[in-house]
Scaffold this active site. Structure first.
Site, PDB file in Angstrom:
ATOM      1  N   HIS A 142       0.299  -1.090   0.195  1.00  0.00           N
ATOM      2  CA  HIS A 142      -0.335   0.035   0.132  1.00  0.00           C
ATOM      3  C   HIS A 142       0.734   0.895  -0.301  1.00  0.00           C
ATOM      4  O   HIS A 142       0.400   2.235   0.769  1.00  0.00           O
ATOM      5  CB  HIS A 142      -1.015   0.076   1.094  1.00  0.00           C
ATOM      6  CG  HIS A 142      -1.752  -1.045   0.926  1.00  0.00           C
ATOM      7  ND1 HIS A 142      -2.383  -2.307  -0.095  1.00  0.00           N
ATOM      8  CD2 HIS A 142      -2.792  -2.231   1.708  1.00  0.00           C
ATOM      9  CE1 HIS A 142      -2.876  -2.653   0.235  1.00  0.00           C
ATOM     10  NE2 HIS A 142      -2.931  -3.129   1.709  1.00  0.00           N
ATOM     11  N   HIS A 213      -9.506   1.145   1.055  1.00  0.00           N
ATOM     12  CA  HIS A 213      -9.302   0.066   1.581  1.00  0.00           C
ATOM     13  C   HIS A 213     -10.046  -0.524   3.007  1.00  0.00           C
ATOM     14  O   HIS A 213     -10.204  -0.007   4.009  1.00  0.00           O
ATOM     15  CB  HIS A 213      -8.186  -0.265   1.820  1.00  0.00           C
ATOM     16  CG  HIS A 213      -7.213  -1.111   2.644  1.00  0.00           C
ATOM     17  ND1 HIS A 213      -7.932  -2.237   3.781  1.00  0.00           N
ATOM     18  CD2 HIS A 213      -6.674  -1.824   1.847  1.00  0.00           C
ATOM     19  CE1 HIS A 213      -7.378  -2.843   3.656  1.00  0.00           C
ATOM     20  NE2 HIS A 213      -6.515  -3.488   2.751  1.00  0.00           N
ATOM     21  N   GLU A 351     -11.733  -4.393  -2.728  1.00  0.00           N
ATOM     22  CA  GLU A 351     -10.652  -3.384  -3.096  1.00  0.00           C
ATOM     23  C   GLU A 351     -10.599  -3.454  -4.967  1.00  0.00           C
ATOM     24  O   GLU A 351      -9.647  -4.371  -5.691  1.00  0.00           O
ATOM     25  CB  GLU A 351      -8.822  -3.549  -2.855  1.00  0.00           C
ATOM     26  CG  GLU A 351      -9.075  -3.652  -0.978  1.00  0.00           C
ATOM     27  CD  GLU A 351      -7.869  -4.395  -0.263  1.00  0.00           C
ATOM     28  OE1 GLU A 351      -6.656  -3.853  -0.892  1.00  0.00           O
ATOM     29  OE2 GLU A 351      -8.028  -5.005   0.190  1.00  0.00           O
TER      30      GLU A 351
HETATM   31  C1  GLA Z   1      -4.856  -5.601   2.082  1.00  0.00           C
HETATM   32  C2  GLA Z   1      -3.792  -6.973   2.204  1.00  0.00           C
HETATM   33  C3  GLA Z   1      -3.884  -7.909   3.526  1.00  0.00           C
HETATM   34  C4  GLA Z   1      -3.296  -6.959   4.456  1.00  0.00           C
HETATM   35  C5  GLA Z   1      -4.557  -5.906   3.905  1.00  0.00           C
HETATM   36  C6  GLA Z   1      -4.232  -4.797   5.585  1.00  0.00           C
HETATM   37  O1  GLA Z   1      -6.103  -6.348   1.841  1.00  0.00           O
HETATM   38  O2  GLA Z   1      -4.060  -7.818   1.129  1.00  0.00           O
HETATM   39  O3  GLA Z   1      -2.794  -8.319   3.152  1.00  0.00           O
HETATM   40  O4  GLA Z   1      -2.431  -6.461   4.998  1.00  0.00           O
HETATM   41  O5  GLA Z   1      -4.389  -4.991   3.283  1.00  0.00           O
HETATM   42  O6  GLA Z   1      -4.441  -5.862   7.174  1.00  0.00           O
END
Ligand code: GLA
Length: 386
Positions: A142, A213, A351
């Site tokens: 991210h 997210h 997402e």
């Molecule tokens: C995303 C990732 C997950 C996790 C979340 C945050 O969705 O794919 O593995 O890291 O973010 O916790």
């Protein structure tokens, strides 16, 4: 029984029915009162020397969305359930400062400049190798430690139904190239749709993958696990991953696997199956390759239904994939708006995005953006009941 006593019994019964109805109404009102947007005062704050506020969107059908400019986040999303009772269907905090915490599980923000993972914190463009922070095992997640989720965005409330957030990331921030300008507009309409429209520009060739997210629980934040939610994903394939959740580069069919969500299925039905992919993800944490349905430029990505509330969420997106994360890392680390903690699998993320690690995967749809181009994408979240 004489006429008079018949009449008094009738009056007595009418009073009883009346008071029962009043009782039910009161309960419903009490619930309605409990479910409201967070107090804007708790969001009047300063983070990194910049002003934070709470912004609200409302449509004519009672849908309400609260957003903050810290990370351009969704804080609350209130819709009515099948009985007309309001539920807040996203997880979040009731004060701004709770979001300013590196342990915060990405509750509701825009993630970027590159959402999801980049293998070993490295990628190359035009023969130049870029090195990024490795904030998730060996990988970058991210956008690194100081991704868009930790930026204080400028906000402009355009109307009761729309708010626009803008920000700039300088060349080299978290290792990514280009002075980049971002614009994200959140809007609601009377079809109970929340639309997120993204735009970005760069002055140097770069990679971008923006998404939101939000953690959803369509029975309401803090109402237990999402394992009985029904989910349908319009995807015949996933991008299977290695043990650090980096795609292997293959596309894998979902038929006869735990990843087959082509028809509505309870999320918990196959989640404990003996499957290497579920072991790597500790549950579902995978990119689904959306079937190209492209109605009006959008793929119909998925349908999620809250088993207790009857609330239905349909997602339409211009993106080619969607990451389905079943809240496998949630571990009672933080306290939510309504006082519950972020217990295991009590929220899930869907997402819409380009595929993870695209900068290192030549066979995936490209995430490269050149100077002079405008990066644009849109996702629509439509709420109804059944
Ligand atoms: C995303 C990732 C997950 C996790 C979340 C945050 O969705 O794919 O593995 O890291 O973010 O916790």
């Amino acid at each position: 029984m004489n006429k008079q006593s018949k009449l008094s019994i009738f009056i007595l019964m009418a009073m009883l029915v009346g008071s029962c109805q009043q009782g039910t109404n009161k309960n419903k009102e009490e619930i309605q009162e409990a479910i409201s947007l967070p107090d804007a005062v708790e969001f009047r704050d300063t983070i990194k020397g910049e002003e934070i506020s709470l912004f609200t969107l409302k449509n004519k059908r009672g849908m309400e969305v609260a957003l903050t400019n810290f990370g351009a986040r969704i804080v609350s999303l209130i819709v009515s359930d099948k009985d007309g009772v309001n539920r807040d269907v996203v997880l979040g905090f009731n004060k701004a400062e709770d979001y300013n915490n590196p342990e915060e599980p990405y509750f509701g923000p825009i993630v970027g400049p590159f959402g999801n993972r980049i293998a070993n914190g490295k990628f190359s463009l035009d023969g130049v190798e870029y090195t990024l922070p490795q904030n998730n095992g060996p990988n970058t997640l991210h956008g690194g430690l100081e991704g868009l989720h930790f930026v204080v965005w400028q906000a402009k409330q355009l109307s009761d139904e729309a708010v626009e957030f803008t920000c700039v990331l300088p060349d080299g921030k978290e290792g990514f190239p280009g002075d980049r300008a971002f614009k994200v507009m959140y809007s609601v309409n009377d079809n109970n749709e929340l639309t997120i429209a993204y735009e970005a520009k760069t002055d140097k060739r770069t990679v971008l993958n923006l998404t939101n997210h939000a953690y959803f629980n369509l029975n309401g934040e803090g109402s237990g696990t999402i394992l009985n939610h029904q989910l349908q994903i319009f995807a015949d394939q996933i991008t299977p991953v290695n043990e650090t959740l980096i795609p292997t580069g293959e596309l894998k069919g979902v038929k006869e696997t735990a990843f087959d969500f082509t028809a509505l299925k309870a999320i918990g039905k196959d989640i404990e199956q003996d499957d290497e992919q579920l072991t790597f993800g500790k549950g579902y944490d995978h990119n689904f390759v959306l079937n190209e349905t492209k109605h009006d430029g959008y793929n119909y990505a998925c349908r999620l239904i809250g088993d207790q509330s009857g609330i239905v969420m349909d997602i339409y997106t211009a993106e080619p994939g969607i990451q389905f994360y079943s809240g496998n890392f949630m571990a009672d680390k933080v306290t939510l708006k309504n006082g519950a903690t972020d217990s295991f699998r009590t929220g899930l993320c869907l997402e819409p995005q380009h595929f993870p690690d695209s900068p290192n995967q030549p066979s995936f749809p490209s995430t490269e953006v050149n100077p002079g181009e405008v990066y644009k994408t849109t996702s629509v979240y439509k709420f109804s009941v059944q």
